[in-house]
Design an enzyme around this catalytic site. Sequence first.
Site, PDB file in Angstrom:
ATOM      1  N   SER B 160      35.496  10.949  59.899  1.00  0.00           N
ATOM      2  CA  SER B 160      34.486  11.443  60.757  1.00  0.00           C
ATOM      3  C   SER B 160      34.526  11.323  62.426  1.00  0.00           C
ATOM      4  CB  SER B 160      33.149  10.321  60.478  1.00  0.00           C
ATOM      5  OG  SER B 160      31.900  10.821  60.921  1.00  0.00           O
ATOM      6  N   ASP B 316      30.852  17.196  50.988  1.00  0.00           N
ATOM      7  CA  ASP B 316      30.518  16.680  52.325  1.00  0.00           C
ATOM      8  C   ASP B 316      29.736  18.052  53.129  1.00  0.00           C
ATOM      9  OD1 ASP B 316      30.419  15.922  55.005  1.00  0.00           O
ATOM     10  OD2 ASP B 316      32.421  14.987  55.091  1.00  0.00           O
ATOM     11  N   HIS B 349      29.285  12.625  52.967  1.00  0.00           N
ATOM     12  CA  HIS B 349      30.151  12.418  53.836  1.00  0.00           C
ATOM     13  C   HIS B 349      30.632  10.911  53.598  1.00  0.00           C
ATOM     14  CE1 HIS B 349      31.909  12.327  57.815  1.00  0.00           C
ATOM     15  NE2 HIS B 349      31.169  11.493  58.061  1.00  0.00           N
ATOM     16  N   ASP B 350      29.867  10.281  53.051  1.00  0.00           N
ATOM     17  CA  ASP B 350      30.076   8.634  52.699  1.00  0.00           C
ATOM     18  C   ASP B 350      31.216   8.651  51.883  1.00  0.00           C
ATOM     19  OD1 ASP B 350      28.218   7.240  54.179  1.00  0.00           O
ATOM     20  OD2 ASP B 350      27.026   6.937  52.880  1.00  0.00           O
TER      21      ASP B 350
END
Lengths: 372, 372
Positions: B160, B316, B349-350
């Site tokens: 990220s 994501d 995204h995690d």
Amino acid sequence: MTSVGVVETRYLDLPGPLPLDCGRELSRVRVAYETYGTMSPDRDNVILVCHALSGDAHAAGIAAQPPEEGTREGYAKGLGWWDGMIGPGKAFDTDRYLVVSTNLLGGCRGTTGPSSTDPATGEPYGPDFPVITVADMVRCERAFLDELGIDRLAAVAGGSLGGMQALEWATRYPDQVDAIVVIASTHALQPQGVAWNAIAREAIMRDPDWQGGRYYGTGRAPDAGMGVARMVGHITYLSAPGLAEKFGRRLQDGLNYTITEPEFAVESYLRHQAAAFVRRFDANTYLYLSRALTYFELGPLDQVKARTLLISFSSDWLYPPAASQEIADTLTRLGKSVENHVIDAPYGHDCFLLEEARQTPIVRRFLQEGTE
Amino acid sequence: MTSVGVVETRYLDLPGPLPLDCGRELSRVRVAYETYGTMSPDRDNVILVCHALSGDAHAAGIAAQPPEEGTREGYAKGLGWWDGMIGPGKAFDTDRYLVVSTNLLGGCRGTTGPSSTDPATGEPYGPDFPVITVADMVRCERAFLDELGIDRLAAVAGGSLGGMQALEWATRYPDQVDAIVVIASTHALQPQGVAWNAIAREAIMRDPDWQGGRYYGTGRAPDAGMGVARMVGHITYLSAPGLAEKFGRRLQDGLNYTITEPEFAVESYLRHQAAAFVRRFDANTYLYLSRALTYFELGPLDQVKARTLLISFSSDWLYPPAASQEIADTLTRLGKSVENHVIDAPYGHDCFLLEEARQTPIVRRFLQEGTE
């Protein structure tokens, strides 16, 4: 195609109390409504149009009252929220149908809602307004139509929360509705949508100016939180590609190294949207309608008699085409009459308000077939 | 696989002022950092790990200091945020590498940021902290490594916002980094991500307890707004199918017809996440890091010498695989050494914090090849 012209919003008070899912009932319910077109002698040409979270009774034509400043294009001109779909020769053709539009129960645009006066106290309901459901909205619409002497509907139509009402009509009053037009809607909001709605409500309720919902007459309203709620809603109504096309990463005015001022054009747009929305909408109504639409779960479809038209949009990630497909599959399995259309368009959930040209022939033909 | 054990966060003060993109400079910058593993005699085995928006220097092992309550699983045990990836035999193998992790410039966990004391006034910087960029963070990391006597990095790695730093390293200091590992990141946040970040910042800044950013020492902090910001962030880090799998439309405790209390399990979860986050994170740091990551636009890649590993995750939608593909295509076109992997996983995204088992062999092999 022309407009239905200048339209006055009217008001009707329901005679009896309205029973609600929560076990309470509401007395002295007022309903704001508009009508477009003419009732047939047989009273068999009435279409009820149901609005979504931020709509009102003014669905078509030009408002007789000077319009408040709003966020939608057309608002400034006083145009109804579905003016592109309702009128002579339009999808809901007022040369053929009497189109009726009401402000939802719980609303803030003339129909009884949390900002209305509680007859028991003489004060605004605020948080004492009962928590309502989509079924309650439909009960209110049924009671309202009773007063107008309309027993049976040629169709119930709506997008988003409006589509949920149409679905509820078909299951709750199967013998009183011939067709439903369900656009960009769902049998039950998906968990991500439940989360977005919860976040929007949190933004309002965490604003100290919300005051536990008793902000009426205090000179303070939760505009800050409502603005954030609207921003969240707004981005969920658009699609990522739509945002990329409309704003990209365009800067508003060069790079200014600021936290507090908008740098990107999309930031400025969001602030504008938020500011315009809080001027025309009540925060408690937002909370109640948002809650109602997250509760909604369509019941069994066995009793449905209405012909069903489903329309969804490829880029709508909040009310995805898969949800409409699921309803269509269930109806088909049950041997019901159903049509499902996915329109390929990039503007997300907002397509239902924007893609009028492509919805019109589908809706017109569907309604026409019911009269053959 | 074992842990790197108990780790103490250390602090280093940079000797000179740090010049910034905005034209200002910061004097007396302190950097919080941790190291895991042993430096080789040739000083050629150092990997810099860069954290994302809500991280800190404590990337691996068990914190020597009693941990604050946090939102991630493992936090309660004091485990570092990337403990599954850093340690003996892990992706970033501390038997081979000296892994260095710093808290970012602008952070609130030991490195100079808006909550730090401004040497010019003796008061916390608050909104007077300069608006920083990813390049500024990387300049700070470069200056910090200078003090440690580390000229050259075997790799820079991060997910990220951390991946943005890795990319910035490869373009800003092409002769000082052998490889970069860029996970769930992008060359530039897509417009929808810009919007989500703007909304999160609005939620904080509209909280009256933010007080224009000068809330330190007032006994009030914008916890309400920060909570909403975290909720927005959290839902963007997950995927719709992931949410459906984890929560569905499960009610917390039957249907209670309440607006103010959580009804759905996902609502209760969001409130818990928000409450835990505000206890461990500074609102101004959130604003500054959020702004920095929206500004980020990767410069020309012509000068890149580092081998590049890109990893993204199919679900994501905030940092979509297409963004990594774009970087990979550009590097390939320029004849650079690049590998791009899309891991099919449902947690959005995690994933970059969760899918350790599947990232590990990819990262290990990539780093290994650099030493052959």
